[in-house]
Write an enzyme that holds these catalytic residues in place. Structure first.
Site, PDB file in Angstrom:
ATOM      1  CD  GLU A  18      31.733  91.849  12.554  1.00  0.00           C
ATOM      2  OE1 GLU A  18      32.265  92.682  13.308  1.00  0.00           O
ATOM      3  OE2 GLU A  18      32.324  90.839  12.105  1.00  0.00           O
ATOM      4  CB  ALA A  36      36.822  91.154   7.250  1.00  0.00           C
ATOM      5  CG  HIS A  38      32.987  97.019  10.012  1.00  0.00           C
ATOM      6  ND1 HIS A  38      33.554  95.937  10.643  1.00  0.00           N
ATOM      7  CD2 HIS A  38      31.798  97.222  10.633  1.00  0.00           C
ATOM      8  CE1 HIS A  38      32.759  95.502  11.606  1.00  0.00           C
ATOM      9  NE2 HIS A  38      31.669  96.266  11.613  1.00  0.00           N
ATOM     10  NE  ARG A  84      46.728  98.607  11.571  1.00  0.00           N
ATOM     11  CZ  ARG A  84      47.613  97.929  12.274  1.00  0.00           C
ATOM     12  NH1 ARG A  84      48.631  98.562  12.817  1.00  0.00           N
ATOM     13  NH2 ARG A  84      47.482  96.631  12.479  1.00  0.00           N
ATOM     14  CB  ALA A 118      41.767 103.573  13.661  1.00  0.00           C
ATOM     15  CE1 TYR A 134      41.630  94.488  17.833  1.00  0.00           C
ATOM     16  CE2 TYR A 134      41.924  96.828  18.317  1.00  0.00           C
ATOM     17  CZ  TYR A 134      41.688  95.808  17.405  1.00  0.00           C
ATOM     18  OH  TYR A 134      41.483  96.118  16.083  1.00  0.00           O
ATOM     19  CE  LYS A 179      41.633 103.156  17.650  1.00  0.00           C
ATOM     20  NZ  LYS A 179      41.244 101.766  17.412  1.00  0.00           N
ATOM     21  CD  GLN A 228      39.129  90.860  17.645  1.00  0.00           C
ATOM     22  OE1 GLN A 228      38.019  90.427  17.329  1.00  0.00           O
ATOM     23  NE2 GLN A 228      40.043  91.201  16.769  1.00  0.00           N
ATOM     24  CE  LYS A 242      27.829  79.224  10.260  1.00  0.00           C
ATOM     25  NZ  LYS A 242      27.554  78.583   8.998  1.00  0.00           N
TER      26      LYS A 242
HETATM   27  P1  FAD Z   1      44.635 100.866  15.241  1.00  0.00           P
HETATM   28  O1  FAD Z   1      43.677 101.602  16.107  1.00  0.00           O
HETATM   29  O2  FAD Z   1      45.486 101.676  14.323  1.00  0.00           O
HETATM   30  O3  FAD Z   1      45.544  99.970  16.233  1.00  0.00           O
HETATM   31  C1  FAD Z   1      46.473  99.014  15.745  1.00  0.00           C
HETATM   32  C2  FAD Z   1      47.690  98.959  16.699  1.00  0.00           C
HETATM   33  O4  FAD Z   1      48.372 100.223  16.644  1.00  0.00           O
HETATM   34  C3  FAD Z   1      47.326  98.785  18.179  1.00  0.00           C
HETATM   35  O5  FAD Z   1      48.353  98.040  18.780  1.00  0.00           O
HETATM   36  C4  FAD Z   1      47.289 100.205  18.749  1.00  0.00           C
HETATM   37  O6  FAD Z   1      47.620 100.253  20.123  1.00  0.00           O
HETATM   38  C5  FAD Z   1      48.353 100.895  17.916  1.00  0.00           C
HETATM   39  N1  FAD Z   1      47.992 102.292  17.634  1.00  0.00           N
HETATM   40  C6  FAD Z   1      46.766 102.828  17.480  1.00  0.00           C
HETATM   41  N2  FAD Z   1      46.825 104.150  17.202  1.00  0.00           N
HETATM   42  C7  FAD Z   1      48.160 104.447  17.179  1.00  0.00           C
HETATM   43  C8  FAD Z   1      48.864 105.644  16.943  1.00  0.00           C
HETATM   44  N3  FAD Z   1      48.224 106.779  16.671  1.00  0.00           N
HETATM   45  N4  FAD Z   1      50.242 105.608  16.961  1.00  0.00           N
HETATM   46  C9  FAD Z   1      50.901 104.453  17.241  1.00  0.00           C
HETATM   47  N5  FAD Z   1      50.256 103.263  17.486  1.00  0.00           N
HETATM   48  C10 FAD Z   1      48.906 103.270  17.454  1.00  0.00           C
HETATM   49  N6  FAD Z   1      39.410  94.316   9.743  1.00  0.00           N
HETATM   50  C11 FAD Z   1      39.015  94.417   8.459  1.00  0.00           C
HETATM   51  O7  FAD Z   1      39.838  94.302   7.538  1.00  0.00           O
HETATM   52  N7  FAD Z   1      37.684  94.651   8.142  1.00  0.00           N
HETATM   53  C12 FAD Z   1      36.736  94.770   9.098  1.00  0.00           C
HETATM   54  O8  FAD Z   1      35.555  94.968   8.784  1.00  0.00           O
HETATM   55  C13 FAD Z   1      37.123  94.676  10.469  1.00  0.00           C
HETATM   56  N8  FAD Z   1      36.213  94.817  11.462  1.00  0.00           N
HETATM   57  C14 FAD Z   1      36.627  94.817  12.776  1.00  0.00           C
HETATM   58  C15 FAD Z   1      35.684  95.029  13.791  1.00  0.00           C
HETATM   59  C16 FAD Z   1      36.067  95.025  15.133  1.00  0.00           C
HETATM   60  C17 FAD Z   1      35.051  95.263  16.206  1.00  0.00           C
HETATM   61  C18 FAD Z   1      37.435  94.795  15.470  1.00  0.00           C
HETATM   62  C19 FAD Z   1      37.864  94.771  16.900  1.00  0.00           C
HETATM   63  C20 FAD Z   1      38.384  94.568  14.468  1.00  0.00           C
HETATM   64  C21 FAD Z   1      37.987  94.581  13.116  1.00  0.00           C
HETATM   65  N9  FAD Z   1      38.906  94.373  12.069  1.00  0.00           N
HETATM   66  C22 FAD Z   1      38.505  94.443  10.757  1.00  0.00           C
HETATM   67  C23 FAD Z   1      40.309  94.041  12.377  1.00  0.00           C
HETATM   68  C24 FAD Z   1      41.201  95.292  12.431  1.00  0.00           C
HETATM   69  O9  FAD Z   1      41.292  95.885  11.154  1.00  0.00           O
HETATM   70  C25 FAD Z   1      42.590  94.832  12.899  1.00  0.00           C
HETATM   71  O10 FAD Z   1      42.530  94.409  14.239  1.00  0.00           O
HETATM   72  C26 FAD Z   1      43.716  95.822  12.696  1.00  0.00           C
HETATM   73  O11 FAD Z   1      44.961  95.129  12.832  1.00  0.00           O
HETATM   74  C27 FAD Z   1      43.730  97.001  13.668  1.00  0.00           C
HETATM   75  O12 FAD Z   1      42.726  97.900  13.395  1.00  0.00           O
HETATM   76  P2  FAD Z   1      42.475  99.138  14.408  1.00  0.00           P
HETATM   77  O13 FAD Z   1      41.496 100.026  13.786  1.00  0.00           O
HETATM   78  O14 FAD Z   1      42.235  98.658  15.776  1.00  0.00           O
HETATM   79  O15 FAD Z   1      43.933  99.812  14.341  1.00  0.00           O
END
Ligand code: FAD
Length: 281
Positions: A17, A51, A78, A108, A123, A142, A162, A173, A269
């Site tokens: 990444e 991010a 992303h 999300r 998401a 996560y 998903k 994560q 890096k």
């Molecule tokens: P979601 O899947 O929506 O989950 C968030 C929370 O809501 C979780 O607790 C989940 O259990 C719950 N949830 C999920 N779906 C539902 C539903 N349908 N109804 C009710 N609850 C639900 N952030 C950035 O800004 N830019 C990036 O490039 C970026 N890259 C990332 C890459 C990786 C590998 C990871 C793990 C995270 C990254 N993030 C990034 C951080 C991420 O945006 C945050 O962790 C964010 O708070 C959650 O995103 P998510 O897509 O997991 O959300």
């Protein structure tokens, strides 16, 4: 190439990444980084999207394009949705398609206080839009639960959702505790999640970096890591060396445990990625 096809061809792929350059800097400034990463033959490189509210979202597609079209490495863009309208997303998809990008990590994004969601709350709302446009789609997961999750079971339920909506792969994560990852994996597989889950590993470079990250993502710090942080606190150079070595050992343990693949947070890096990939040979 779609990431789903890479998993069919490569056993335990290693991917990286990176993030786009901050501020006014052009993507040309990370050319050298991509160049060095190319020599390590990664399965793919993913590029973060605005991010931490860094406001560099437009550079994600530019950098993905450079990785894919100039360096011939598969890229994953992303894409966060919480602060976007459906039209914003469709515009971004048009740009990505015009650059020949086939893979998107559907996210999300973090909820920023004061901002209201438009067309997407999770998401899971974004994935069908991306699938409908023909993209290969990844989702975040996560191992120790999302910082806001009610329970790990609840999180896994949404992970399953998903996949049901079409997610083709998952990137995790960061975490430091391999046992926690394998327990999560077992629970996810029991629930019916079948797609590849790549383990995300971030080497420790400094105490402040890791303190910031664990507060942001809620990963737990095993006692051997706390001991290292204390031991090398006043010796940043040695701490970085030990941090990379610790990540290498963590990855070896994951590979021995049969992980689907490893996603290394390179933090732009390349020497980190190089030390790890060389150490795995
Ligand atoms: P979601 O899947 O929506 O989950 C968030 C929370 O809501 C979780 O607790 C989940 O259990 C719950 N949830 C999920 N779906 C539902 C539903 N349908 N109804 C009710 N609850 C639900 N952030 C950035 O800004 N830019 C990036 O490039 C970026 N890259 C990332 C890459 C990786 C590998 C990871 C793990 C995270 C990254 N993030 C990034 C951080 C991420 O945006 C945050 O962790 C964010 O708070 C959650 O995103 P998510 O897509 O997991 O959300």
């Amino acid at each position: 190439m779609k990431i789903s096809d890479i998993y069919k061809q490569k056993k335990q792929p290693k991917s990286f990444e990176i993030f786009p350059p901050k501020g006014d800097l052009s993507v040309e400034t990370v050319k050298d980084t991509v160049n060095q990463l190319q020599s390590l033959n990664p399965a793919f490189i993913s590029v973060t999207y605005s991010a931490g509210g860094s406001g560099n979202s437009l550079k994600t597609s530019e950098l993905c394009s450079m990785i894919k079209n100039d360096y011939k490495i598969e890229s994953v863009a992303h894409l966060t949705c919480i602060n976007s309208t459906k039209q914003d997303v469709l515009n971004m998809l048009k740009t990505l398609k015009s650059e020949n990008i086939e893979n998107i990590l559907a996210l999300r994004g973090d909820v920023i206080e004061g901002c209201t969601a438009h067309d997407f709350k999770h998401a899971t709302d974004l994935i069908p839009v991306l699938k409908n446009e023909g993209f290969c789609v990844g989702g975040a997961c996560y191992p120790e639960g999302h910082v806001t999750c009610e329970s790990i079971e609840n999180d896994i339920e949404h992970l399953y959702e998903k996949e049901s909506l079409g997610a083709d792969f998952f990137l995790s994560q960061l975490f430091f505790d391999n046992d926690a990852f394998f327990k999560f994996l077992e629970k996810a597989r029991k629930r019916g999640v079948t797609k590849p889950i790549e383990a995300g590993v971030m080497p420790i470079l400094s105490k402040s970096q890791i303190t910031r990250m664990i507060f942001m993502c809620g990963a737990s710090l095993p006692s051997h890591i706390i001991r290292l942080l204390n031991k090398y606190e006043s010796n940043p150079e040695d701490l970085e060396k030990v941090g990379i070595y610790t990540a290498l050992e963590q990855i070896k343990g994951l590979l021995e445990g049969g992980v689907d693949g490893v996603h290394i947070y390179t933090m732009n890096k390349p020497h980190i990625a190089k030390t790890i990939i060389d150490g795995l040979k």
